[in-house]
Design a protein around this motif. Sequence first.
Motif, PDB file in Angstrom:
ATOM      1  N   GLU A  82     -12.816   0.879   4.725  1.00  0.00           N
ATOM      2  CA  GLU A  82     -11.450   0.634   4.282  1.00  0.00           C
ATOM      3  C   GLU A  82     -10.571   1.848   4.561  1.00  0.00           C
ATOM      4  N   LEU A  83      -9.423   1.609   5.159  1.00  0.00           N
ATOM      5  CA  LEU A  83      -8.464   2.666   5.447  1.00  0.00           C
ATOM      6  C   LEU A  83      -7.297   2.613   4.472  1.00  0.00           C
ATOM      7  N   LEU A  84      -6.955   3.744   3.877  1.00  0.00           N
ATOM      8  CA  LEU A  84      -5.764   3.892   3.050  1.00  0.00           C
ATOM      9  C   LEU A  84      -4.934   5.022   3.630  1.00  0.00           C
ATOM     10  N   ASP A  85      -3.647   4.769   3.888  1.00  0.00           N
ATOM     11  CA  ASP A  85      -2.821   5.841   4.422  1.00  0.00           C
ATOM     12  C   ASP A  85      -2.402   6.802   3.312  1.00  0.00           C
ATOM     13  N   ASP A  86      -1.674   7.851   3.677  1.00  0.00           N
ATOM     14  CA  ASP A  86      -1.364   8.917   2.721  1.00  0.00           C
ATOM     15  C   ASP A  86      -0.538   8.411   1.541  1.00  0.00           C
ATOM     16  N   ARG A  87       0.448   7.526   1.780  1.00  0.00           N
ATOM     17  CA  ARG A  87       1.263   7.023   0.683  1.00  0.00           C
ATOM     18  C   ARG A  87       0.438   6.160  -0.278  1.00  0.00           C
ATOM     19  N   THR A  88      -0.497   5.444   0.257  1.00  0.00           N
ATOM     20  CA  THR A  88      -1.362   4.631  -0.593  1.00  0.00           C
ATOM     21  C   THR A  88      -2.257   5.527  -1.451  1.00  0.00           C
ATOM     22  N   ILE A  89      -2.793   6.579  -0.845  1.00  0.00           N
ATOM     23  CA  ILE A  89      -3.642   7.515  -1.601  1.00  0.00           C
ATOM     24  C   ILE A  89      -2.844   8.154  -2.736  1.00  0.00           C
ATOM     25  N   ALA A 139      -0.422   6.835  -4.420  1.00  0.00           N
ATOM     26  CA  ALA A 139      -0.306   5.834  -5.486  1.00  0.00           C
ATOM     27  C   ALA A 139      -1.639   5.640  -6.211  1.00  0.00           C
ATOM     28  N   VAL A 140      -2.739   5.622  -5.468  1.00  0.00           N
ATOM     29  CA  VAL A 140      -4.069   5.440  -6.055  1.00  0.00           C
ATOM     30  C   VAL A 140      -4.415   6.606  -6.979  1.00  0.00           C
ATOM     31  N   ASN A 141      -4.102   7.817  -6.559  1.00  0.00           N
ATOM     32  CA  ASN A 141      -4.369   8.991  -7.401  1.00  0.00           C
ATOM     33  C   ASN A 141      -3.683   8.871  -8.759  1.00  0.00           C
ATOM     34  N   ALA A 142      -2.424   8.449  -8.732  1.00  0.00           N
ATOM     35  CA  ALA A 142      -1.664   8.346  -9.977  1.00  0.00           C
ATOM     36  C   ALA A 142      -2.179   7.210 -10.851  1.00  0.00           C
ATOM     37  N   TYR A 143      -2.493   6.079 -10.236  1.00  0.00           N
ATOM     38  CA  TYR A 143      -2.859   4.881 -11.005  1.00  0.00           C
ATOM     39  C   TYR A 143      -4.296   4.939 -11.503  1.00  0.00           C
ATOM     40  N   SER A 144      -5.216   5.395 -10.649  1.00  0.00           N
ATOM     41  CA  SER A 144      -6.643   5.371 -10.981  1.00  0.00           C
ATOM     42  C   SER A 144      -7.182   6.722 -11.428  1.00  0.00           C
ATOM     43  N   GLN A 170     -13.162   0.034  -7.435  1.00  0.00           N
ATOM     44  CA  GLN A 170     -12.135  -0.486  -8.329  1.00  0.00           C
ATOM     45  C   GLN A 170     -10.777   0.114  -7.978  1.00  0.00           C
ATOM     46  N   ALA A 171     -10.780   1.400  -7.646  1.00  0.00           N
ATOM     47  CA  ALA A 171      -9.538   2.045  -7.215  1.00  0.00           C
ATOM     48  C   ALA A 171      -8.997   1.377  -5.958  1.00  0.00           C
ATOM     49  N   ARG A 172      -9.885   1.048  -5.033  1.00  0.00           N
ATOM     50  CA  ARG A 172      -9.450   0.354  -3.811  1.00  0.00           C
ATOM     51  C   ARG A 172      -8.889  -1.024  -4.153  1.00  0.00           C
ATOM     52  N   HIS A 173      -9.535  -1.759  -5.029  1.00  0.00           N
ATOM     53  CA  HIS A 173      -9.061  -3.092  -5.381  1.00  0.00           C
ATOM     54  C   HIS A 173      -7.751  -3.056  -6.170  1.00  0.00           C
ATOM     55  N   ASP A 174      -7.482  -1.934  -6.821  1.00  0.00           N
ATOM     56  CA  ASP A 174      -6.259  -1.819  -7.625  1.00  0.00           C
ATOM     57  C   ASP A 174      -5.066  -1.306  -6.818  1.00  0.00           C
ATOM     58  N   VAL A 175      -5.212  -1.225  -5.511  1.00  0.00           N
ATOM     59  CA  VAL A 175      -4.136  -0.689  -4.668  1.00  0.00           C
ATOM     60  C   VAL A 175      -2.822  -1.443  -4.887  1.00  0.00           C
ATOM     61  N   HIS A 176      -2.888  -2.769  -4.951  1.00  0.00           N
ATOM     62  CA  HIS A 176      -1.672  -3.576  -5.133  1.00  0.00           C
ATOM     63  C   HIS A 176      -0.908  -3.129  -6.373  1.00  0.00           C
ATOM     64  N   TRP A 177      -1.638  -2.951  -7.478  1.00  0.00           N
ATOM     65  CA  TRP A 177      -0.987  -2.579  -8.736  1.00  0.00           C
ATOM     66  C   TRP A 177      -0.579  -1.113  -8.727  1.00  0.00           C
ATOM     67  N   ALA A 178      -1.331  -0.272  -8.031  1.00  0.00           N
ATOM     68  CA  ALA A 178      -0.973   1.143  -7.924  1.00  0.00           C
ATOM     69  C   ALA A 178       0.359   1.316  -7.203  1.00  0.00           C
ATOM     70  N   ILE A 179       0.525   0.555  -6.127  1.00  0.00           N
ATOM     71  CA  ILE A 179       1.769   0.647  -5.356  1.00  0.00           C
ATOM     72  C   ILE A 179       2.936   0.091  -6.160  1.00  0.00           C
TER      73      ILE A 179
END
Length: 460
Positions: free
Chosen positions: A252-259, A261-266, A320-329
């Motif tokens: 799975e690839l996550l770009d910098d902006r996604t990371i 958001a993931v850091n903050a949310y998860s 779980q952090a990967r699956h929560d990307v939608h909500w993190a963004i």
Amino acid sequence: MTAAAFPPALLDALKALLGDRVSTSESDRAQHGRDQSRHEMHMPDAVCRVLSTEEVAGIVKLCAAHSVPIVPFGAGSSLEGALIPLHGGVSVDLTGMNQILDVRAEDLDVTVQAGVTRKQLNAYLRDTGLFFPVDPGADATIGGMAATRASGTNAVRYGTMRENVVSLTVVLADGRIIKTRSRAKKSSAGYDLTAVFVGSEGTLGIITEVTVRLYGIPEVMAAAICAFPSVDAAVDTVIQTIQMGLPISRMELLDDRTIEAVNAYSKLDLPVTPTLFFEFAGSQSSVDEQAEIVEELAKGEGATNWKWSKDADERAKLWQARHDVHWAIRAQNPGKVGFGTDVCVPISALADVLRETRRDTAQHSFSTTLVGHVGDGNFHLGMQIDPEDPDELNQALKVYDRMVERTLAAGGTCTGEHGVGIGKMKYMRAEHGDAIDVMHLIKNALDPKNILNPGKVLPA
């Protein structure tokens, strides 16, 4: 269809069939008039909660007699408006059909009602040593996953719903009930009706039971993560991994902006740079070997911060952090509307299409993110736009159009796993050409009154 146009005789007949499992309350209708997409809500005239295939057939016969539209509803997690009742009518809620009917461990398959969710199924299977691998992230229903030909993070190893559905029970537009094929491992008897209905999004029939393939739970599973200097470097690692034939479970690839958001949310502290998530599965020695090879490939492309673990809790937290990307963004962009879409290209074209898409999105002020099941060439573009700014929507639509154009030019598809619904219809002729006319012939033969999820999948 307006409430005034909905036949009172039909409503009476539905209530006679289902009793208080028929609802016309505004809250129920609103719940069944939207999904997780950006598309406008359209409420059905009535919601019918069903418990059996026979009840679905009864509803279809009644609606066919009155030429009233029928739209199947599962978990409501569609991302392209597939379950929105554009013309009103009846929303058939299948979530009450949640029985696991027959686990055949020796044959590696199971038959479930359409409302069973993937998490429910895997919890039930836990003591058998088997699991169902198709994982779209959301806890979608198996029927909905079959209807949209869903896939997800495990597709690089286990395939999509297309490869994992053995047989279906389907209610046709006239109320007939059919089974699409036997459970035999292979068959050359007749047309492949299973493939016809998988991905049809309720436009050809209503799926009420699904038989799917099962797999043994691997002896060892491990997750790994590493950061890259660029998206190109990450994709080059993916391509090399695939071309070496390594049996990776997930990439799975996550770009910098996604990371970010993931850091903050998860509550993670990953480097804010393009990142690959991996999962390895198999024997102890096989997992160690896979991880060692991929680590060397990644470091050859400039990867840093390589971390991996076989600990089940750490692995679960990562995914779980990967699956929560939608909500993190969403959490990073309060007040904005998410405009999400996906495409899929041959793996050799992935780097070029991603690069051009990122270059395009950089020209606009709204926030964008890229996430991908890159092991099979599938990636998702998310744009967060101001719902009060029509100019932003127009810009996003143009970015969307150009992304699909370059995808089709590269031999790809306008939707890898979200389905067509409303949002992708305008690209279907460009992708399929005259084959669209053949699809119309099938639709007209199976649904001559056009009552099954009308206005979806096929352009006029």
